[in-house]
Design a protein around this motif. Structure first.
Motif, PDB file in Angstrom:
ATOM      1  N   LYS A 159       0.135   1.261  -8.970  1.00  0.00           N
ATOM      2  CA  LYS A 159       0.248  -0.146  -9.897  1.00  0.00           C
ATOM      3  C   LYS A 159       1.440  -0.595  -7.725  1.00  0.00           C
ATOM      4  O   LYS A 159       1.815  -2.017  -8.302  1.00  0.00           O
ATOM      5  CB  LYS A 159       1.619  -0.281 -11.034  1.00  0.00           C
ATOM      6  CG  LYS A 159       0.154   0.058 -11.910  1.00  0.00           C
ATOM      7  CD  LYS A 159       0.522   0.408 -13.805  1.00  0.00           C
ATOM      8  CE  LYS A 159       0.067   0.915 -14.638  1.00  0.00           C
ATOM      9  NZ  LYS A 159       0.603   1.417 -15.500  1.00  0.00           N
ATOM     10  N   GLN A 160       2.393  -0.030  -7.732  1.00  0.00           N
ATOM     11  CA  GLN A 160       3.692  -0.455  -6.846  1.00  0.00           C
ATOM     12  C   GLN A 160       3.106  -0.919  -5.887  1.00  0.00           C
ATOM     13  O   GLN A 160       3.719  -2.256  -5.330  1.00  0.00           O
ATOM     14  CB  GLN A 160       4.405   1.019  -6.782  1.00  0.00           C
ATOM     15  CG  GLN A 160       5.698   1.059  -7.684  1.00  0.00           C
ATOM     16  CD  GLN A 160       6.559   2.446  -7.954  1.00  0.00           C
ATOM     17  OE1 GLN A 160       6.075   3.453  -6.792  1.00  0.00           O
ATOM     18  NE2 GLN A 160       7.237   2.416  -8.087  1.00  0.00           N
ATOM     19  N   ALA A 161       2.151  -0.149  -5.447  1.00  0.00           N
ATOM     20  CA  ALA A 161       1.537  -0.411  -3.756  1.00  0.00           C
ATOM     21  C   ALA A 161       0.790  -1.904  -4.314  1.00  0.00           C
ATOM     22  O   ALA A 161       0.625  -2.807  -3.068  1.00  0.00           O
ATOM     23  CB  ALA A 161       0.473   0.582  -3.467  1.00  0.00           C
TER      24      ALA A 161
ATOM     25  N   ASP B 250       4.186  -6.135   0.822  1.00  0.00           N
ATOM     26  CA  ASP B 250       2.376  -5.751   1.797  1.00  0.00           C
ATOM     27  C   ASP B 250       1.555  -5.335   0.795  1.00  0.00           C
ATOM     28  O   ASP B 250       1.925  -3.622   1.774  1.00  0.00           O
ATOM     29  CB  ASP B 250       3.137  -5.551   2.801  1.00  0.00           C
ATOM     30  CG  ASP B 250       2.251  -5.347   4.191  1.00  0.00           C
ATOM     31  OD1 ASP B 250       0.244  -5.972   3.819  1.00  0.00           O
ATOM     32  OD2 ASP B 250       2.255  -4.763   5.609  1.00  0.00           O
ATOM     33  N   PRO B 251       0.840  -6.009   0.139  1.00  0.00           N
ATOM     34  CA  PRO B 251       0.173  -4.411  -0.379  1.00  0.00           C
ATOM     35  C   PRO B 251      -1.145  -3.843   0.071  1.00  0.00           C
ATOM     36  O   PRO B 251      -1.472  -2.802  -0.215  1.00  0.00           O
ATOM     37  CB  PRO B 251      -0.706  -5.092  -1.621  1.00  0.00           C
ATOM     38  CG  PRO B 251       0.013  -6.276  -1.310  1.00  0.00           C
ATOM     39  CD  PRO B 251       0.448  -6.928  -0.166  1.00  0.00           C
TER      40      PRO B 251
ATOM     41  N   GLU C  85      -1.112   3.297   3.176  1.00  0.00           N
ATOM     42  CA  GLU C  85      -0.298   4.526   2.745  1.00  0.00           C
ATOM     43  C   GLU C  85      -0.567   5.315   1.643  1.00  0.00           C
ATOM     44  O   GLU C  85      -0.723   6.387   2.120  1.00  0.00           O
ATOM     45  CB  GLU C  85       0.720   3.479   2.813  1.00  0.00           C
ATOM     46  CG  GLU C  85       2.025   5.621   2.864  1.00  0.00           C
ATOM     47  CD  GLU C  85       2.645   5.868   4.111  1.00  0.00           C
ATOM     48  OE1 GLU C  85       2.036   7.253   3.720  1.00  0.00           O
ATOM     49  OE2 GLU C  85       1.415   5.607   5.292  1.00  0.00           O
ATOM     50  N   LEU C  86      -1.357   4.671   0.799  1.00  0.00           N
ATOM     51  CA  LEU C  86      -2.002   5.638   0.203  1.00  0.00           C
ATOM     52  C   LEU C  86      -2.812   6.718   0.178  1.00  0.00           C
ATOM     53  O   LEU C  86      -3.336   7.539  -0.450  1.00  0.00           O
ATOM     54  CB  LEU C  86      -1.992   4.475  -1.561  1.00  0.00           C
ATOM     55  CG  LEU C  86      -0.749   4.581  -2.031  1.00  0.00           C
ATOM     56  CD1 LEU C  86      -1.161   3.671  -3.811  1.00  0.00           C
ATOM     57  CD2 LEU C  86      -0.355   5.857  -2.997  1.00  0.00           C
ATOM     58  N   TYR C  87      -3.340   5.344   0.852  1.00  0.00           N
ATOM     59  CA  TYR C  87      -4.973   6.215   1.189  1.00  0.00           C
ATOM     60  C   TYR C  87      -4.992   7.364   2.297  1.00  0.00           C
ATOM     61  O   TYR C  87      -5.087   8.042   2.354  1.00  0.00           O
ATOM     62  CB  TYR C  87      -6.001   5.194   1.849  1.00  0.00           C
ATOM     63  CG  TYR C  87      -7.404   5.478   2.499  1.00  0.00           C
ATOM     64  CD1 TYR C  87      -8.064   5.912   1.105  1.00  0.00           C
ATOM     65  CD2 TYR C  87      -7.637   5.042   3.894  1.00  0.00           C
ATOM     66  CE1 TYR C  87      -9.808   6.460   1.824  1.00  0.00           C
ATOM     67  CE2 TYR C  87      -9.139   5.089   4.083  1.00  0.00           C
ATOM     68  CZ  TYR C  87     -10.307   6.263   2.973  1.00  0.00           C
ATOM     69  OH  TYR C  87     -11.250   6.091   3.592  1.00  0.00           O
ATOM     70  N   VAL C  88      -3.814   7.032   3.097  1.00  0.00           N
ATOM     71  CA  VAL C  88      -3.328   8.095   3.669  1.00  0.00           C
ATOM     72  C   VAL C  88      -2.899   9.576   3.607  1.00  0.00           C
ATOM     73  O   VAL C  88      -3.021  10.164   3.913  1.00  0.00           O
ATOM     74  CB  VAL C  88      -2.542   7.617   4.901  1.00  0.00           C
ATOM     75  CG1 VAL C  88      -1.984   8.584   5.956  1.00  0.00           C
ATOM     76  CG2 VAL C  88      -3.428   6.897   6.080  1.00  0.00           C
ATOM     77  N   GLN C  89      -1.875   9.240   2.540  1.00  0.00           N
ATOM     78  CA  GLN C  89      -1.226  10.417   1.378  1.00  0.00           C
ATOM     79  C   GLN C  89      -2.582  10.673   0.870  1.00  0.00           C
ATOM     80  O   GLN C  89      -2.698  12.539   0.886  1.00  0.00           O
ATOM     81  CB  GLN C  89      -0.453  10.134   0.210  1.00  0.00           C
ATOM     82  CG  GLN C  89       0.678   9.205   1.102  1.00  0.00           C
ATOM     83  CD  GLN C  89       1.606   8.567   0.128  1.00  0.00           C
ATOM     84  OE1 GLN C  89       1.776   8.740  -1.140  1.00  0.00           O
ATOM     85  NE2 GLN C  89       2.722   7.852   0.310  1.00  0.00           N
TER      86      GLN C  89
END
Length: 155
Positions: free
Chosen positions: A121-123, A128-129, A135-139
């Motif tokens: 939700k925050q992303a 800059d969604p 970044e979530l994908y990398v994590q």
């Protein structure tokens, strides 16, 4: 002449000509990792050469040096892959293709299927969604470590 077999890494090849800028920081980390592990092997070779008798079991000090080289190598490759992902995904995901399809499929199944996490939700509402989602994908791809046998291939 010593009968000691030296433990050495092969030289890294030169940075590929025309290497894209997205690879630069990852390449630098690879070079630094190679240098660190080479230094550990130099120390290991010096310790072994300084022994009075090179026959018999390997000493605990020598095993510690070898373990350190393995840890540094794994951590360095982990850092290289994380950096490569962070630096290249924006470019890879800017056009339709396999990378973009994997990105969308990952979010549809893992982040948008069922309850949406606070991080997702925050992303989505980030200034800059796209960058936040990448970044979530990398994590998600890297988890806490990319040091297991299957992880580099998965990433």
């Amino acid at each position: 002449m010593s009968r000691l077999t030296l433990v050495e890494l092969s030289d890294l090849p030169r940075k590929p000509h025309g290497c894209p800028r997205e690879v630069g920081r990852s390449w630098d980390r690879l070079v630094a990792t190679h240098k660190s592990v080479t230094g550990l092997f130099t120390t290991l070779n010096e310790l072994r050469a300084g022994q009075d008798d090179m026959r018999g079991a390997v000493s605990e000090t020598h095993r510690d040096q070898a373990r350190a080289a393995i840890v540094f190598t794994a951590a360095g490759i982990d850092a290289c892959l994380r950096t490569l992902l962070r630096d290249s995904l924006h470019t890879l995901l800017s056009t339709a293709g396999d990378a973009h399809n994997a990105f969308v499929a990952h979010f549809m199944v893992n982040r948008l299927g069922g309850d949406v996490t606070k991080a997702t939700k925050q992303a989505v509402v980030d200034i800059d969604p796209r960058s936040a989602l990448i970044e979530l994908y990398v994590q998600d791809l890297t988890g806490s470590s990319i040091q297991g046998g299957a992880e580099p291939l998965r990433v």
